[in-house]
Write a protein that holds these residues in place. Structure first.
Motif, PDB file in Angstrom:
ATOM      1  N   ILE A  43     -46.327  20.402  13.191  1.00 19.19           N
ATOM      2  CA  ILE A  43     -47.723  20.416  13.301  1.00 19.19           C
ATOM      3  C   ILE A  43     -47.887  20.446  14.767  1.00 19.19           C
ATOM      4  CG2 ILE A  43     -49.785  18.839  13.508  1.00 19.19           C
ATOM      5  CD1 ILE A  43     -49.282  19.957  10.713  1.00 19.19           C
ATOM      6  N   GLY A  44     -48.667  21.597  15.190  1.00 19.38           N
ATOM      7  CA  GLY A  44     -48.627  22.041  16.501  1.00 19.38           C
ATOM      8  C   GLY A  44     -49.407  23.349  16.960  1.00 19.38           C
ATOM      9  N   ILE A  87     -48.464  25.985  18.397  1.00 20.76           N
ATOM     10  CA  ILE A  87     -47.628  27.012  18.432  1.00 20.76           C
ATOM     11  C   ILE A  87     -47.091  27.390  17.088  1.00 20.76           C
ATOM     12  CG2 ILE A  87     -45.505  28.464  19.269  1.00 20.76           C
ATOM     13  CD1 ILE A  87     -45.991  26.997  21.919  1.00 20.76           C
ATOM     14  N   GLY A  95     -49.875  16.560   7.754  1.00 22.14           N
ATOM     15  CA  GLY A  95     -49.895  17.158   8.990  1.00 22.14           C
ATOM     16  C   GLY A  95     -49.393  16.055  10.209  1.00 22.14           C
ATOM     17  N   ASN A  96     -48.373  15.578  10.013  1.00 20.37           N
ATOM     18  CA  ASN A  96     -47.416  14.501  10.552  1.00 20.37           C
ATOM     19  C   ASN A  96     -46.621  15.228  11.893  1.00 20.37           C
ATOM     20  OD1 ASN A  96     -46.019  14.566   8.421  1.00 20.37           O
ATOM     21  ND2 ASN A  96     -44.473  13.275   9.614  1.00 20.37           N
ATOM     22  N   CYS A  97     -46.957  15.256  12.908  1.00 17.57           N
ATOM     23  CA  CYS A  97     -45.816  15.625  14.039  1.00 17.57           C
ATOM     24  C   CYS A  97     -44.641  14.879  13.656  1.00 17.57           C
ATOM     25  CB  CYS A  97     -46.286  15.335  15.317  1.00 17.57           C
ATOM     26  SG  CYS A  97     -47.688  16.199  16.068  1.00 17.57           S
ATOM     27  N   GLY A 116     -42.833  22.024  17.978  1.00 16.88           N
ATOM     28  CA  GLY A 116     -43.298  21.623  19.289  1.00 16.88           C
ATOM     29  C   GLY A 116     -42.492  20.767  20.398  1.00 16.88           C
ATOM     30  N   GLY A 132     -43.493  18.242  21.850  1.00 17.92           N
ATOM     31  CA  GLY A 132     -44.021  16.914  21.700  1.00 17.92           C
ATOM     32  C   GLY A 132     -43.311  16.292  20.486  1.00 17.92           C
ATOM     33  N   ALA A 133     -43.653  17.052  19.203  1.00 16.78           N
ATOM     34  CA  ALA A 133     -43.100  16.601  18.136  1.00 16.78           C
ATOM     35  C   ALA A 133     -41.711  16.602  18.102  1.00 16.78           C
ATOM     36  CB  ALA A 133     -43.214  17.773  16.952  1.00 16.78           C
ATOM     37  N   MET A 186     -40.485  13.264  18.992  1.00 14.77           N
ATOM     38  CA  MET A 186     -40.271  12.206  17.858  1.00 14.77           C
ATOM     39  C   MET A 186     -39.129  12.471  17.226  1.00 14.77           C
ATOM     40  SD  MET A 186     -44.147  12.563  16.368  1.00 14.77           S
ATOM     41  CE  MET A 186     -45.593  11.833  17.169  1.00 14.77           C
ATOM     42  N   ASN A 235     -43.708  24.043  25.888  1.00 14.94           N
ATOM     43  CA  ASN A 235     -44.810  24.421  26.504  1.00 14.94           C
ATOM     44  C   ASN A 235     -45.184  23.292  27.644  1.00 14.94           C
ATOM     45  OD1 ASN A 235     -46.112  22.838  24.618  1.00 14.94           O
ATOM     46  ND2 ASN A 235     -47.546  24.360  23.936  1.00 14.94           N
ATOM     47  N   GLN A 260     -46.518  20.324  26.544  1.00 15.11           N
ATOM     48  CA  GLN A 260     -47.871  19.583  26.456  1.00 15.11           C
ATOM     49  C   GLN A 260     -47.796  19.443  24.968  1.00 15.11           C
ATOM     50  OE1 GLN A 260     -50.587  22.705  27.759  1.00 15.11           O
ATOM     51  NE2 GLN A 260     -49.951  24.118  26.297  1.00 15.11           N
ATOM     52  N   TRP A 261     -48.823  18.288  24.630  1.00  9.97           N
ATOM     53  CA  TRP A 261     -49.193  18.047  23.212  1.00  9.97           C
ATOM     54  C   TRP A 261     -50.290  19.209  23.105  1.00  9.97           C
ATOM     55  CZ3 TRP A 261     -46.567  15.030  20.149  1.00  9.97           C
ATOM     56  CH2 TRP A 261     -45.761  13.994  20.628  1.00  9.97           C
ATOM     57  N   GLY A 262     -49.896  20.591  23.015  1.00 13.16           N
ATOM     58  CA  GLY A 262     -50.952  21.617  22.952  1.00 13.16           C
ATOM     59  C   GLY A 262     -52.078  21.474  22.192  1.00 13.16           C
TER      60      GLY A 262
HETATM   61  C1  LIG Z   1     -47.689  11.651  14.003  1.00 15.98           C
HETATM   62  C2  LIG Z   1     -48.751  12.412  14.786  1.00 15.98           C
HETATM   63  N1  LIG Z   1     -49.123  11.864  15.915  1.00 15.98           N
HETATM   64  C3  LIG Z   1     -50.220  12.796  16.343  1.00 15.98           C
HETATM   65  C4  LIG Z   1     -50.601  13.900  15.875  1.00 15.98           C
HETATM   66  C5  LIG Z   1     -51.728  14.584  16.509  1.00 15.98           C
HETATM   67  N2  LIG Z   1     -51.162  15.779  16.988  1.00 15.98           N
HETATM   68  C6  LIG Z   1     -51.516  16.944  16.205  1.00 15.98           C
HETATM   69  S1  LIG Z   1     -50.989  18.370  16.936  1.00 15.98           S
HETATM   70  C7  LIG Z   1     -50.388  17.390  18.308  1.00 15.98           C
HETATM   71  C8  LIG Z   1     -49.698  18.063  19.427  1.00 15.98           C
HETATM   72  C9  LIG Z   1     -48.317  18.884  19.145  1.00 15.98           C
HETATM   73  O1  LIG Z   1     -47.841  19.175  20.129  1.00 15.98           O
HETATM   74  P1  LIG Z   1     -46.243  19.853  20.064  1.00 15.98           P
HETATM   75  O2  LIG Z   1     -45.523  19.332  19.073  1.00 15.98           O
HETATM   76  O3  LIG Z   1     -45.824  19.789  21.700  1.00 15.98           O
HETATM   77  O4  LIG Z   1     -46.826  21.012  19.782  1.00 15.98           O
HETATM   78  P2  LIG Z   1     -47.789  22.104  20.720  1.00 15.98           P
HETATM   79  O5  LIG Z   1     -49.343  22.135  20.305  1.00 15.98           O
HETATM   80  O6  LIG Z   1     -47.725  21.947  22.063  1.00 15.98           O
HETATM   81  O7  LIG Z   1     -47.488  23.653  20.389  1.00 15.98           O
HETATM   82  C10 LIG Z   1     -50.656  15.972  18.004  1.00 15.98           C
HETATM   83  C11 LIG Z   1     -50.326  15.208  19.113  1.00 15.98           C
HETATM   84  C12 LIG Z   1     -50.156  14.270  14.686  1.00 15.98           C
HETATM   85  N3  LIG Z   1     -50.495  15.277  13.847  1.00 15.98           N
HETATM   86  N4  LIG Z   1     -49.070  13.430  14.072  1.00 15.98           N
END
Ligand SMILES: Cc1ncc(C[n+]2csc(CCOP(=O)(O)OP(=O)(O)O)c2C)c(N)n1
Ligand SMILES: [Mg+2]
Length: 598
Positions: free
Chosen positions: A417-418, A420, A443-445, A469, A471-472, A475, A497, A499-501
């Motif tokens: 989930i992100g 990109i 939809g969990n990161c 992504g 951020g994910a 995790m 990127n 960021q938590w884009g």
């Molecule tokens: C476990 C969890 N925490 C928070 C979120 C909220 N969330 C959705 S997308 C996202 C950002 C994802 O960032 P990244 O993985 O870096 O991908 P990018 O959007 O930068 O491509 C977040 C924090 C989520 N979906 N799941």
């Protein structure tokens, strides 16, 4: 009555004396279990001790959530049960997110949850929490072993229900119930065949399709889970109907087929959206028509509100739940498709009259969308243009197109989930089912990486690639330990990127760039981290290096190597996820006025 013949079943036969641990493990054997994911714990050690002789591999993971996602990926690629197990209390609560994700991915995962001992339950002993309420809304079935003599019966039922209802089942076992002497018989899997649906509703559907001028098929996960793509293809060819894939089920229909037009939903195909918008009859084949999957996208409100909708789903509760329908058929997608072909073959079809014009429209829409994707090398909103002008990194869309071009045959791709990962939906095409493992409606990161590890265990001969992504990745990268330790070679494509884009996009669109908690500054080099963990790590800065790097990493899987490809991309961002659910900020208190929308 068990309907499966017993000749190939390796479990012990007949009623006999055994321990509950033996009954549990033998029931796993009877269900064909060969792999179990988890973290070791004293709660089930007596049963674990039997795994090697039972022919069951225990895959020791880094975090139980990862183990749960692995069981999910394993189930999604193999069509068999995925199984995970952990220590009572904290090990089990770590399964919550992965179980919820498996629930919405319709994965037959059996979550084995040893519990605190029956004699101390409720006294607040060690590692105690009520384990049934926690999972009550994210499982299709919960079995609680309330007497050790019922171990085999309830274990078998949990496996059967997970498969019959296509979702997680919990098997809760007080830890003292693994010990003792019981007498029982090991139940065999209860195989239940699903039919095409009721004759009257199939007749009605066939009549609607015969009269349709512009029928469109919406191919869903039911086709993937039923391994029944050939039946969907046969029906589409008979009608010469365009086929859209439902959201995140891009593998429901072969993308090289001339009738394929791509996925609907977030970051889906404009060709699919424009074609379904013209439909007078939609055949929703094996899809629950989830609410998120048909939202307007790219400025197109494409769902054909005046069309007749025929919905086919194996779960009657899904029929007509989200969208009004004209005909609901409770049946297996493949069997229903075959039944419709049988009814329509040799009949006069209204859509035959305009067949050439419809096919020309389909070709035009497909061509236009491919041309648009070719030209859509970067995002064009002012913020994206500004941040990418300041960056030497790759445009995410160009990188995704290169990955698409280099994708090895037979690849399995999981997506997180992100922003990109979501944009990648436009660039993911598959020829065979059980190839795309997106984080579905939950939809969990942190979903994609462990899920592809589980998928690889079930299909070691297929290239396994996760899109994640950064951020994910933070995790989930801990499961690199599992890849290295357990020799499960996969490729992680990490989009760096900084960021938590996906969430930052909301700050840009709704909160005047007031960035809070979205920048991932001072990240480690993920390529270096991978190397430190015993995997390969490669940093990619140039678009021209993307394809060769993916090909090399996929090839390295054959030599047992896991690779992290750290893609250095700009901070530009595609359309947001939840435009439907956000509003511009309203502030009444003077203190917060400065943050009100201007
Ligand atoms: C476990 C969890 N925490 C928070 C979120 C909220 N969330 C959705 S997308 C996202 C950002 C994802 O960032 P990244 O993985 O870096 O991908 P990018 O959007 O930068 O491509 C977040 C924090 C989520 N979906 N799941
Ligand atoms: Mg990111």
């Amino acid at each position: 009555m068990n309907t499966m013949t017993d000749s190939n079943n390796l479990a012990v036969q007949g009623r006999q004396k055994m321990t509950p641990s033996e009954a549990f493990v033998e029931t796993l054997v009877a269900q064909g279990v060969t792999d179990v994911f988890g973290i070791v714990g004293s709660a089930y050690m007596d049963a674990l001790d039997l795994f090697p002789q039972a022919g069951i591999r225990f895959i020791s993971v880094a975090h139980e959530q990862g183990g749960g996602h692995m069981a999910d990926g394993y189930a999604r690629v193999s069509g068999r049960h995925g199984v995970c197990i952990a220590q009572n209390g904290p090990g089990i609560t770590n399964f919550v997110t992965s179980t919820a994700a498996a629930f919405w991915a319709h994965s037959p995962v059996v979550v084995v949850t040893p519990e605190t001992g029956s004699m101390t339950l409720g006294l607040g002993g060690f590692q105690e929490t009520e384990q049934l309420p926690i999972f009550s809304k994210i499982t299709k079935y919960q079995a609680h072993v309330n007497n050790r003599a019922r171990m085999a019966e309830l274990t078998g039922r949990a496996f059967d229900r997970a498969m019959h209802e296509m979702g997680p089942a919990q098997l809760n076992i007080p830890r003292d119930f693994f010990y003792g002497d019981i007498e029982c018989e090991i139940p065999r899997p209860l195989t239940i065949e699903r039919g095409a649906g009721g004759d009257a509703s199939l007749d009605q559907a066939a009549a609607l399709l015969a009269k349709a001028n512009f029928p469109v098929i919406l191919a869903g996960g039911g086709i993937v889970m039923g391994d029944t793509q050939a039946d969907a293809v046969a029906l589409a060819e008979l009608l010469q109907a365009p086929v859209c894939a439902s959201y995140l089920h891009n593998d429901a229909f072969p993308s090289r087929h001339p009738l394929w037009c791509g996925p609907l939903g977030y970051q889906g195909s404009k060709a699919a959206m424009r074609l379904i918008a013209r439909a007078d009859v939609v055949l929703a084949l094996g899809t629950r028509l989830g609410p998120f999957g048909t939202l307007p996208q790219h400025g197109l409100d494409y769902w054909p509100k005046d069309a007749q909708i025929i919905q086919i789903d194996a779960d009657p509760r899904m029929l007509g739940l989200v969208k009004p329908i004209s005909v609901g058929i409770c049946g297996d997608a493949g069997a229903a498709a075959r039944a419709l072909v049988a009814r329509l073959e040799g009949k006069t079809l209204a859509c035959s009259a305009n067949r050439d014009a419809r096919l020309a429209t389909l070709r035009d829409e497909r061509r236009a969308w491919e041309a648009e994707l070719d030209g859509w090398t970067h995002e064009k909103d002012p913020w994206s243009v500004e941040v990418s002008a300041q960056s030497a990194h790759m445009h995410p869309r160009q990188m995704l197109r290169e990955l698409e071009r280099a994708m090895p045959d037979g690849a399995m791709v999981s997506t997180d989930i992100g922003n990109i990962c979501s944009v990648s939906n436009s660039y993911l095409r598959f020829e065979r089912p059980r190839s795309m493992f997106a984080a579905m409606s939950f939809g969990n990161c942190g979903y994609a990486f462990p899920t592809i590890v589980g998928a690889k265990v079930a299909a070691m001969d297929r290239p396994a690639i996760a899109y994640v992504g950064d951020g994910a990745w933070g995790m989930s990268f801990g499961e690199l330990q599992t890849c290295v330790r357990e020799a499960i070679p996969v490729t992680a494509v990490v989009f760096n990127n900084g960021q938590w884009g996906a969430e930052k996009k909301n700050h840009v669109d709704f909160y005047e760039n007031r960035f809070i908690g979205v920048n991932l500054d001072r990240q480690p080099s993920w390529a270096a981290v991978a190397k430190a963990m015993g995997a390969e790590g490669v940093r990619i800065d140039k678009v021209s290096d993307v394809g060769p790097a993916l090909r090399a990493a996929a090839a390295a899987q054959r030599d047992g190597k896991t690779t992290v490809l750290e893609m250095m991309v700009t901070r530009e961002l595609g359309d947001p996820f939840r435009r439907d659910a956000l509003s511009l900020p309203v502030r009444h208190l003077a203190k917060y006025k400065a943050t009100a929308a201007k």
